[in-house]
Design an enzyme around this catalytic site. Structure first.
Site, short mmCIF file in Angstrom:
data_model
loop_
_atom_site.label_atom_id
_atom_site.label_comp_id
_atom_site.label_asym_id
_atom_site.label_seq_id
_atom_site.Cartn_x
_atom_site.Cartn_y
_atom_site.Cartn_z
N GLU A 1 23.75 37.23 -11.88
CA GLU A 1 22.42 36.64 -11.72
C GLU A 1 22.24 36.06 -10.32
O GLU A 1 21.14 36.12 -9.76
CB GLU A 1 22.22 35.54 -12.77
N ASP B 1 28.09 34.12 -13.87
CA ASP B 1 28.50 33.95 -12.48
C ASP B 1 27.98 32.64 -11.91
O ASP B 1 27.01 32.06 -12.41
CB ASP B 1 28.02 35.12 -11.62
#
Length: 406
Positions: free
Chosen positions: A161, A96
């Site tokens: 994350e 991400d």
């Protein structure tokens, strides 16, 4: 062998750039940031890994009804080692990315990887695609040269994350048996321009939310109200003074002391001539690991009680976020393994550091698993015109190849 690895990685530069381009154009944003998660990016990556000969691939889906796929996928690629009793070596990078921010501050399209003057520009090219590519091509070196490492190598391409790891590392720790306490984990998601600092510890994180309740009144008649703004300002100063109570220093960190900083402040009244009866503000506290969040919270609550008594207000106190974890020992096997690989590959000596920021390493350290954060980068994360230096990507791939091959 080192020179052979360096030649191999240089020959793969064009492939690295192409993969960066393929990944950058997929907007892997969390729902909190207005996105649809990592599923599309994970699919692109899976197809690429399969095409390059990775055979031991697993997908772990954390349920998330907010995204169209219904899941937040994390991928594990395994290269079996020759010694089943040897500790597993993990390398973890996240798929991400964060939003672009103000588009006018970008010189290029952030969702298009642009190569210029030895750099790749685009959102996510450094955070964390640089590390993702370095570990992937290091593993490819083993596959394409038919090298069986002594230690089993596992690459983890993790979700979520950037927004707390609830659907990523945290979910994997709580819902799978992937990790063992003997494992060694490297996270190429932070470092320095020379690639010689190894992060082994994080300050404990404590985000406080303070809601001060007084009584609103006219600006000319403070005697008829209770000024929540005044009480909140004093409260912020007193909480900042916790630095004098929790005053130990640790040279591992910069700054080397615990910090207690007032940050965000919510809107109160609409006019200058209104004394507010309601005030909400936040504190960002980064605390040395020698102190627990519980003992800091106890002292904070004493200060809050004093404010309530002195001003006649009521204060609602809560933690917006907290995280604490033990440090990885500078004498641990994973630190030695990485230090030796950097010295063999590049002739550089390393040093251990702590950071005030948070990483997914905290999730693993709480489970008793040793992990380190390291990379060669200019720290362009979350900035406009984010870039990755191609030579850094290659350099770290060489380091990891040396580490994997032993």
């Amino acid at each position: 062998m080192v020179e052979k690895i360096k030649d191999y990685m240089k020959s793969k530069q064009a492939e690295m750039v192409e993969l960066q381009k393929a990944l950058t154009c997929v907007k892997a944003l969390a729902p909190e940031n207005g996105g649809d998660g990592e599923s599309e990016k994970a699919a692109v990556l899976m197809d690429w890994l399969k095409a390059k000969g990775f055979k031991n691939l697993e997908v772990f889906n954390a349920p998330d009804s907010r995204v169209s796929s219904g899941v937040r996928p994390s991928i594990v690629a395994t290269i079996p080692g020759s010694d089943a009793s040897a500790p597993v070596i993990w390398v973890m990078a996240h798929m991400d990315v964060v939003p672009t921010g103000e588009l006018s501050m970008w010189d290029t399209n952030p969702w298009e990887c642009v190569e210029k003057d030895g750099r790749l520009y685009g959102r996510g090219v450094e955070d964390n695609q640089q590390g993702l590519l370095s570990m992937t091509f290091a593993a490819m070196y083993l596959l394409e040269n038919n090298i069986t490492p002594k230690n089993t190598v596992k690459l983890l391409f993790v979700a979520d994350e950037e927004c707390g790891s609830v659907y990523g590392c945290q979910w994997l720790v709580e819902n799978t048996d992937l990790f063992k306490k003997t494992d060694m984990v490297l996270i190429p998601d932070g470092g320095d321009p020379d690639g010689v600092t190894i992060e082994i510890a994080e300050k404990n994180l404590m985000w406080m939310k303070l809601h001060v309740k007084g009584k609103q009144t006219h600006g000319s008649r403070p005697d008829t109200g209770i000024n929540a703004c005044l009480a909140a300002n004093d409260l912020a100063l007193r909480l900042h003074g916790l630095e004098k109570i929790f005053n130990k220093k640790d040279p591992l960190f910069e700054p080397d002391y615990s910090t207690f900083q007032p940050t965000m402040h919510l809107k109160n009244v609409d006019g200058i001539n209104i004394i507010p009866g309601d005030e909400v503000f936040f504190m960002d506290c980064r605390i040395l690991p020698c102190y627990s969040i519980a003992e800091v919270q106890t002292e904070a609550e004493k200060i809050i009680s004093g404010i309530e008594k002195d001003y006649g207000v009521k204060v609602e106190f809560s933690l917006a976020q907290k995280s604490e974890s033990p440090a990885t020992s500078k004498d641990s096997p994973v630190v030695k393994l990485l230090s030796d690989a950097i010295e063999k590959a590049h002739g550089q000596k390393t040093s251990c550091i702590g950071i005030g920021g948070g990483t997914v390493g905290a999730e693993l350290r709480r489970e008793g698993i040793d992990c380190v954060v390291w990379s060669t980068l200019n720290d362009m994360a979350h900035q406009p015109n984010e870039y990755c230096i191609i030579d850094n990507m290659i350099k770290d791939a060489v380091t990891l190849s040396v580490l994997f091959a032993g």
